[in-house]
Design a protein around this motif. Sequence first.
Motif, short mmCIF file in Angstrom:
data_model
loop_
_atom_site.label_atom_id
_atom_site.label_comp_id
_atom_site.label_asym_id
_atom_site.label_seq_id
_atom_site.Cartn_x
_atom_site.Cartn_y
_atom_site.Cartn_z
N PHE A 97 5.70 10.84 6.82
CA PHE A 97 6.03 10.17 8.09
C PHE A 97 7.52 10.24 8.42
O PHE A 97 7.93 9.99 9.54
N SER A 139 4.33 7.15 13.46
CA SER A 139 3.46 7.65 12.38
C SER A 139 3.08 9.11 12.61
O SER A 139 1.90 9.48 12.63
N TYR A 146 8.61 8.25 1.84
CA TYR A 146 8.57 7.35 0.68
C TYR A 146 7.40 7.77 -0.17
O TYR A 146 6.51 8.49 0.28
N GLU A 180 1.11 6.69 -0.05
CA GLU A 180 0.63 6.81 1.32
C GLU A 180 0.88 8.21 1.90
O GLU A 180 1.53 8.35 2.93
N TRP A 204 -3.88 6.53 14.91
CA TRP A 204 -3.38 5.29 15.53
C TRP A 204 -1.95 5.45 16.06
O TRP A 204 -1.42 4.54 16.65
N ASN A 212 2.62 -3.20 16.63
CA ASN A 212 2.55 -1.97 15.84
C ASN A 212 1.56 -1.04 16.55
O ASN A 212 0.37 -1.40 16.70
N TYR A 213 2.04 0.12 16.99
CA TYR A 213 1.20 1.10 17.71
C TYR A 213 0.68 0.43 19.00
O TYR A 213 1.46 -0.20 19.67
N TRP A 216 7.93 4.66 12.47
CA TRP A 216 7.40 4.73 11.11
C TRP A 216 7.51 6.18 10.69
O TRP A 216 6.77 6.98 11.18
N ASN A 222 3.31 -8.41 8.55
CA ASN A 222 2.96 -7.11 9.10
C ASN A 222 1.45 -6.97 9.12
O ASN A 222 0.81 -7.06 8.07
N GLU A 223 0.88 -6.76 10.30
CA GLU A 223 -0.54 -6.42 10.47
C GLU A 223 -1.46 -7.27 9.61
O GLU A 223 -1.82 -6.87 8.50
N GLU A 228 6.59 -1.27 15.29
CA GLU A 228 6.28 -0.07 14.51
C GLU A 228 5.58 0.91 15.43
O GLU A 228 4.71 0.51 16.21
N HIS A 257 7.98 -3.61 4.12
CA HIS A 257 7.50 -4.86 4.72
C HIS A 257 7.98 -5.98 3.79
O HIS A 257 7.18 -6.73 3.24
N TRP A 309 0.86 -1.18 0.00
CA TRP A 309 0.00 0.00 0.00
C TRP A 309 0.90 1.24 0.00
O TRP A 309 0.57 2.28 0.50
C1 GAL Z 1 0.88 0.84 9.57
C2 GAL Z 1 1.48 0.01 8.45
C3 GAL Z 1 2.48 0.79 7.66
C4 GAL Z 1 1.96 2.15 7.33
C5 GAL Z 1 1.62 2.87 8.60
C6 GAL Z 1 1.15 4.28 8.39
O1 GAL Z 1 -0.34 0.34 9.96
O2 GAL Z 1 2.09 -1.12 8.98
O3 GAL Z 1 2.80 0.09 6.50
O4 GAL Z 1 0.84 2.01 6.54
O5 GAL Z 1 0.60 2.15 9.24
O6 GAL Z 1 0.81 4.85 9.61
#
Ligand code: GAL
Length: 955
Positions: free
Chosen positions: A583, A512, A567, A570, A539, A487-488, A562, A433-434, A509, A378, A188
């Motif tokens: 980010f 963000s 990049y 996104e 998040w 993650n978070y 993150w 990942n997630e 992770e 990822h 993504w």
């Molecule tokens: C996470 C994800 C990352 C990126 C990030 C953005 O959930 O693992 O790839 O999308 O959020 O906040």
Amino acid sequence: MKTLSSRVASQLSAVVVGMLVLTANAAPDINRERLSLDRGWLFHLGDIPMPEIKGHGASYGNAKAGNAPGPAGTEYDDSDWRKLDLPHDWAVEGPFDPNANISQGYRPRGASWYRRYLRVDESERGRHFELQFDAIATHSTIWVNGNVVSHNWSGYNANYVDITPYLRYGDAMNTISIKADANPMEGWWYEGAGIYRHAWLVKSNPVHVVTDGVHAAPRKAAGDNNWEIPVEVTLDNSGKVAADVTVEVNVFDPSGKQVAKQRQGVSVPIFTPTVVKLPVAISNPAIWSLEQTNLYRVTTQVFSQGKKIDETSLNTGFRTIRFDAQQGFFLNDKHTKLQGVCIHQDHAGVGVAVPDSIWEYRLRRLKELGVNAIRFSHNAPASEVLDLVDRMGFVVMDENRNFNPSPDYMKQLEWMVRRDRHHPGIILWSVFNEEPVQGTEVGYEMVRRMSSAVKALDDTRPVTAAMNGGFFTDLNVSHAVDVLGANYQVPDYDRFHSARPDVPFTSSEDTSAFMTRGEYTTDKSKNLIASYDDDFALWGNSHRDAWQAIDTRAYVAGGFVWTGFDYRGEPTPNEWPSVSSVFGIMDLNGFAKDAYYIHQVQWIKDRPLVYIAPHWNWAGKQGQEIRVMVMANVERVKLLLNGRELGEQKVDNYRMNFFKVAYEPGKLEAIGYNGDKEVARASVETTGKAVALELIPDRKSLAGDGRDAMPITVRALDAKGRAVPIDNSEVTFEISGAGKSIGHGNGDPNSHEDEKGKTRKLFNGLAQLIVQSNFPELRGESKGEIKISARAPGLKTARVSIPVKAVAAVPYVAESIAPLTYLTDWRVSPASAERLNPTQVLADNDMNTWGWGQPPMMNMPGNIKDGKYRLYRTHFTPRKNLANGNGKIHFYSITGKAEIWLNGVMIAKKDKFASGELNLDLPAGEGRRQLNVLVEGEGDNKAGVDGNVVIEPKK
Ligand code: GAL
């Protein structure tokens, strides 16, 4: 003596084709060569529809090995394709499109084709040839000489293909065709498109160490500083006889001194991967650490009858790792908080086709920031990146892309572990990942399978998975991993730890947070976000909050911000016209945002640091209050404006220090103290308007190998030589000499400028140009340096020359000569006593009365009872440039008398029985041609079309 006959011979008993005679134990005494295959490719943007296959003859042919149609086949006319070298990402060359996918940075994707010709000398017959593509975005299909040899369903793993069986030797060129289909997506984020990592041709002895076939992961043994490497070597044998060989492993310390050796004899049956165990013991090795990256070289040699027939080598390192559920991570028994970043793999100007030396720059920027851990999110990175990681001193979470334990996907995971397990930097294998099923039994069962596949290949590192929830169900992925990656989910850290106090825990992770480099006011209408670390995803957390949550909990091994760099794709929280993410701790070029200084003062403890934000160019804001953020790792900071003391604060290394300052032009200064001693100082100054440009090369010189690249910072200076942080001049570049530009960027997430063009605007005072040396034989007139100039209206032009040092190029496969059309597929009539009608019709459904052949087609004794005449027939479509009277048909050799007929008309006659070459003009014409060769043999002598037949330019 043993005879190898081809499939043709078995179909057509009278025409034995290509007889090869081999003696037993023929394993030639050939060492391995690993040659770059980056040069000399042809590229077509967009898909090419495959020709419609209709009719029995065509359908039958289409179903046969070597007969792939259209651009997949050998005969395809690619004379107007673009010529280029790899690595290549074409998505970054294209325009932005608001209708394209936001996640891919609004860059249109799609299919593309690559082709390359490969000449393999006759003298190389008998070697084993492997084609290697380190990554192709995204799904790829590879054909060699019209045989499909590989399908790959991931843009993040390599293809290794044994192409030996399909090869033609000598002048008959080999064709590699690749369809790189970037319609499918695996992420993504921006994924690029095309053959974006290196390509290789590996030539070895038929008895050889398989690719990634040396498992050498050191482990600590009992005793003080005793270690062992239970080396396992996998050999294979594509030769014609089983081979008895001796395998020898040698270990060399960082100074090159040999410290261990082990030999073992083994018999390697034909086509049977065979594992040899060669454990070595080593005492008191120099330990690999983040500061001292001691690397040991492990070489593997294979000997046959005393001669060396293969050799490979890899680097590894001696270190211990331990995740403790209460105290976090230990490297060599030293507690090490993971100060990590997640990164994707694209860079300004080049997309995902990032030169190795630009990776060195990116990792150097992370090292300067104080990063000690990297999560390649990822997906697994290029192997050159992991070599750099080992050398520069980082620990790594190596991550698998596709969460799926079915065979095609398990291969991807296993490839990653097999390729990477020797790297001392790798401390964790991440299987996903997630994943939405992470909190379920399904997720648990899938991870269990993947984890056990990992452990079968490497049991020295724990397996993790990056979960964004699902930890508290009765059965979930946290029950199948060794280390929980969160993650978070900061509010759940403590809850998880108290529920499962025995499970080691790390943030996989976090953060963000959003920042646009050099911006200090959030302006939603312009998609700009201020750099005070106030804005973050719903998040996520601010940089400061995330690190505080991690650093204040002993059981949390560490964090992975993150992200380290912006990049493409996104652009959360924005959309069009934003095309890249915000980010990053750094922008797409590796220029620091203020997050860089926040983390640097948190992560670097061995020297005093002080930074101030924002810049001090606020014309028109005299007297207005400016929010000043001071970032420091000292005890106290004092702020001064034009020499006047504005106040002093105790440093808060988690929150940073903020001051309100009424703006007045001049110099704003922060002084850092430990006790009463001044230990560091930083300032920002109001500059005048820009009057000149400046170019700052990242390094002093480039290696002239056609690969080495470096970023050059472009800035605008005022009359006093100070960088102007708000200048946005449009810069035009000119580059000449021994190198070229491969792209540029400025870190503006809203910029839609062409990344490859001649111009680039500065964004908040900065841009970056990336130059690369030419291949040695392509060095221009001013051999020895690249000359770069940067000009902008009203500013003094900047000029710099970068010396390009003569070095040997990475050994590479030479570009092939202009492709010719080899007429390889023939039908051959039965022998006849009577002269045959050269234009006789062979029914489209008759696959059997005539045989099938490929030159050299000999072996037709003239006096056999069936007769002395035989007819050879093929079809071809000449390349455009040869169709209209510029081409000729070149018969390398015909033995016997012959008549040559083209499209029903006799165009030449050979009236001697003796072997001879024949060159005929190819009459101008359209479309597909039918070529018939009627050969008449004499007496007992063999006759036939016994050499290559080529359509080539008239000399
Ligand atoms: C996470 C994800 C990352 C990126 C990030 C953005 O959930 O693992 O790839 O999308 O959020 O906040």
